[in-house]
Design a protein around this motif. Structure first.
Motif, PDB file in Angstrom:
ATOM      1  N   LEU A  15       8.446   1.265   4.529  1.00 16.41           N
ATOM      2  CA  LEU A  15       8.850   0.398   5.638  1.00 16.41           C
ATOM      3  C   LEU A  15       9.916   1.101   6.464  1.00 16.41           C
ATOM      4  N   THR A  16       9.629   1.348   7.716  1.00  7.94           N
ATOM      5  CA  THR A  16      10.649   1.874   8.615  1.00  7.94           C
ATOM      6  C   THR A  16      10.797   0.905   9.782  1.00  7.94           C
ATOM      7  N   ALA A  63       0.808  -1.220   0.000  1.00 11.22           N
ATOM      8  CA  ALA A  63       0.000   0.000   0.000  1.00 11.22           C
ATOM      9  C   ALA A  63       0.841   1.269   0.000  1.00 11.22           C
ATOM     10  N   GLU A  64       2.005   1.229   0.648  1.00  9.78           N
ATOM     11  CA  GLU A  64       2.785   2.450   0.850  1.00  9.78           C
ATOM     12  C   GLU A  64       4.167   2.413   0.212  1.00  9.78           C
ATOM     13  N   GLY A  65       4.514   1.294  -0.413  1.00 14.61           N
ATOM     14  CA  GLY A  65       5.814   1.177  -1.049  1.00 14.61           C
ATOM     15  C   GLY A  65       6.872   0.626  -0.108  1.00 14.61           C
ATOM     16  N   THR A  98       3.567  -4.312  -9.031  1.00 16.31           N
ATOM     17  CA  THR A  98       3.258  -3.095  -9.774  1.00 16.31           C
ATOM     18  C   THR A  98       3.711  -1.864  -8.994  1.00 16.31           C
ATOM     19  N   ALA A  99       3.375  -1.830  -7.711  1.00 14.00           N
ATOM     20  CA  ALA A  99       3.743  -0.688  -6.878  1.00 14.00           C
ATOM     21  C   ALA A  99       5.259  -0.579  -6.716  1.00 14.00           C
ATOM     22  N   LEU A 122      -3.573  -8.678  -1.103  1.00  7.68           N
ATOM     23  CA  LEU A 122      -2.772  -7.672  -0.408  1.00  7.68           C
ATOM     24  C   LEU A 122      -3.551  -6.363  -0.387  1.00  7.68           C
ATOM     25  N   PRO A 123      -3.480  -5.604   0.706  1.00  8.14           N
ATOM     26  CA  PRO A 123      -4.314  -4.408   0.838  1.00  8.14           C
ATOM     27  C   PRO A 123      -4.039  -3.336  -0.209  1.00  8.14           C
TER      28      PRO A 123
END
Length: 200
Positions: free
Chosen positions: A33-34, A27-29, A112-113, A105-106
């Motif tokens: 991830l942190t 969802a956020e790439g 693709t992302a 996946l959400p």
């Protein structure tokens, strides 16, 4: 605690980290991830989380592998019992549509992302994504060539063009599902695929 239980717990923790990381990254790439965020969400220390992967890049690479495993389970593995060629190719495409339609996946299609995120970069993550995409295109080519040799597709079929068009349909499907929230998109994708195969 026995050594066997300790190993099992370590593997279970690693899998839990990967599953949460993949959900976020879809969802956020991958850059979303942190270590701090994951540690907080999973109730772990940053050091404990990093101990499983070494670095943020190590985590990103592990997430790419996990995404590939999920995709494999949801798409090609679902239809592996079918004979190679056009029956498998059509079934793979249907499983692919279903995978996106069911929002496994959400954020939709992870690849693709992530590919959009990393396509203009260099490095190990970009190379891992390119490698996974190349393997998938190879599998599609195998089924198309088999369909041609079986006589289910014309002898003059341009294999690479057909791969290009199939992937284009799936990219459009992901776009219309994720950005447009278009519930009719899976039907449109199936219609496009049917026309693609019947036109040959």
């Amino acid at each position: 605690m026995s050594p066997r239980r300790s190993v099992a717990d370590t593997l279970e923790t690693r899998q839990r980290i990967l599953e949460r990381s993949l959900a976020i990254a879809s969802a956020e790439g991958l850059e979303g991830l942190t270590i701090g965020r994951l540690a907080d969400e999973l109730g772990m220390s940053k050091a404990g989380l990093l101990g499983h992967f070494g670095t943020k890049e190590g985590l990103q690479l592990a997430v790419v592998d996990e995404a590939a495993a999920v995709f494999s389970r949801e798409v090609p593995q679902r239809v592996k019992q079918l004979p190679s060629g056009l029956p498998r190719l059509k079934a793979v495409c249907e499983a692919w549509v279903s995978y996106l339609e069911r929002e496994v996946l959400p954020g939709g299609c992870f690849f693709t992302a992530a590919t959009t995120e990393f396509d203009g970069r260099s490095g190990r993550v970009r190379d891992a994504l390119a490698g996974m995409n190349a393997l998938w295109r190879r599998d599609l080519r195998i089924h198309i060539r088999r369909a041609v040799s079986d006589g289910d597709l014309p002898a003059g079929t341009d294999v690479d063009q057909l791969v290009y068009e199939i992937i284009g349909i799936m990219l459009a499907l992901n776009h219309f599902l994720q950005l447009e929230r278009d519930s009719a998109a899976p039907v449109r994708a199936r219609t496009a695929l049917e026309r693609l195969f019947s036109a040959r």
